[in-house]
Design a protein around this motif. Sequence first.
Motif, PDB file in Angstrom:
ATOM      1  N   GLU A   1      53.386 -60.664 -10.124  1.00  0.00           N
ATOM      2  CA  GLU A   1      53.876 -61.521 -11.204  1.00  0.00           C
ATOM      3  C   GLU A   1      53.553 -60.944 -12.566  1.00  0.00           C
ATOM      4  OE1 GLU A   1      52.182 -65.302 -10.280  1.00  0.00           O
ATOM      5  OE2 GLU A   1      53.504 -65.599  -8.543  1.00  0.00           O
TER       6      GLU A   1
ATOM      7  N   GLN B   1      56.113 -58.299 -13.157  1.00  0.00           N
ATOM      8  CA  GLN B   1      57.413 -58.922 -13.402  1.00  0.00           C
ATOM      9  C   GLN B   1      57.441 -59.688 -14.716  1.00  0.00           C
ATOM     10  OE1 GLN B   1      58.005 -61.129  -9.813  1.00  0.00           O
ATOM     11  NE2 GLN B   1      58.404 -59.276  -8.600  1.00  0.00           N
TER      12      GLN B   1
ATOM     13  N   ARG C   1      62.503 -59.045 -13.820  1.00  0.00           N
ATOM     14  CA  ARG C   1      62.745 -58.869 -12.386  1.00  0.00           C
ATOM     15  C   ARG C   1      64.071 -58.172 -12.098  1.00  0.00           C
ATOM     16  NH1 ARG C   1      60.833 -60.329  -7.589  1.00  0.00           N
ATOM     17  NH2 ARG C   1      62.243 -61.072  -5.981  1.00  0.00           N
ATOM     18  N   ARG C   2      65.056 -58.373 -12.937  1.00  0.00           N
ATOM     19  CA  ARG C   2      66.361 -57.765 -12.656  1.00  0.00           C
ATOM     20  C   ARG C   2      66.320 -56.236 -12.726  1.00  0.00           C
ATOM     21  NH1 ARG C   2      67.166 -60.139 -17.846  1.00  0.00           N
ATOM     22  NH2 ARG C   2      67.406 -58.526 -19.433  1.00  0.00           N
TER      23      ARG C   2
ATOM     24  N   VAL D   1      64.296 -55.017  -9.034  1.00  0.00           N
ATOM     25  CA  VAL D   1      64.824 -55.296  -7.702  1.00  0.00           C
ATOM     26  C   VAL D   1      66.120 -54.527  -7.510  1.00  0.00           C
ATOM     27  CG1 VAL D   1      65.661 -57.076  -6.146  1.00  0.00           C
ATOM     28  CG2 VAL D   1      63.741 -57.550  -7.643  1.00  0.00           C
TER      29      VAL D   1
ATOM     30  N   ASP E   1      61.956 -54.629  -3.752  1.00  0.00           N
ATOM     31  CA  ASP E   1      61.240 -54.855  -4.999  1.00  0.00           C
ATOM     32  C   ASP E   1      60.424 -53.609  -5.331  1.00  0.00           C
ATOM     33  OD1 ASP E   1      60.055 -55.952  -7.196  1.00  0.00           O
ATOM     34  OD2 ASP E   1      58.854 -57.420  -6.103  1.00  0.00           O
TER      35      ASP E   1
ATOM     36  N   SER F   1      58.108 -53.453  -7.684  1.00  0.00           N
ATOM     37  CA  SER F   1      56.835 -53.828  -8.305  1.00  0.00           C
ATOM     38  C   SER F   1      55.629 -53.137  -7.664  1.00  0.00           C
ATOM     39  CB  SER F   1      56.638 -55.335  -8.253  1.00  0.00           C
ATOM     40  OG  SER F   1      57.637 -55.993  -8.967  1.00  0.00           O
TER      41      SER F   1
END
Length: 100
Positions: free
Chosen positions: A57, A60, A65-66, A69, A74, A76
């Motif tokens: 989090e 992100q 996030r766009r 991903v 993901d 991250s």
Amino acid sequence: MFSIVIFIFNILIYALNIYQYMIIAYCLLSFIPIRTSNEFVYKIIYILHKTVRPAFELVQMIIPRRFLVIGMVDLSPILIFLGIYFIKIGLYYLVKIILI
């Protein structure tokens, strides 16, 4: 005095290594459909989720996030691994400076 500081830095480095393994386990378990009817498995997944998810989090929150991903993958964890790598390098150099 210096040995205590070096000991603390080594503990931090080992903790970061354990955290990396937890991230790997969390990512692998995200691909496997797991029944949570087994209480032991549920507790493991719950602990992994509560410890790893805040780092996801945070990444992100910094990068939307766009951008992280691609399809259902993901990215991250890759950024978290890079951050942990740079923190460990910094700790190694601090230990070298202290030993000089």
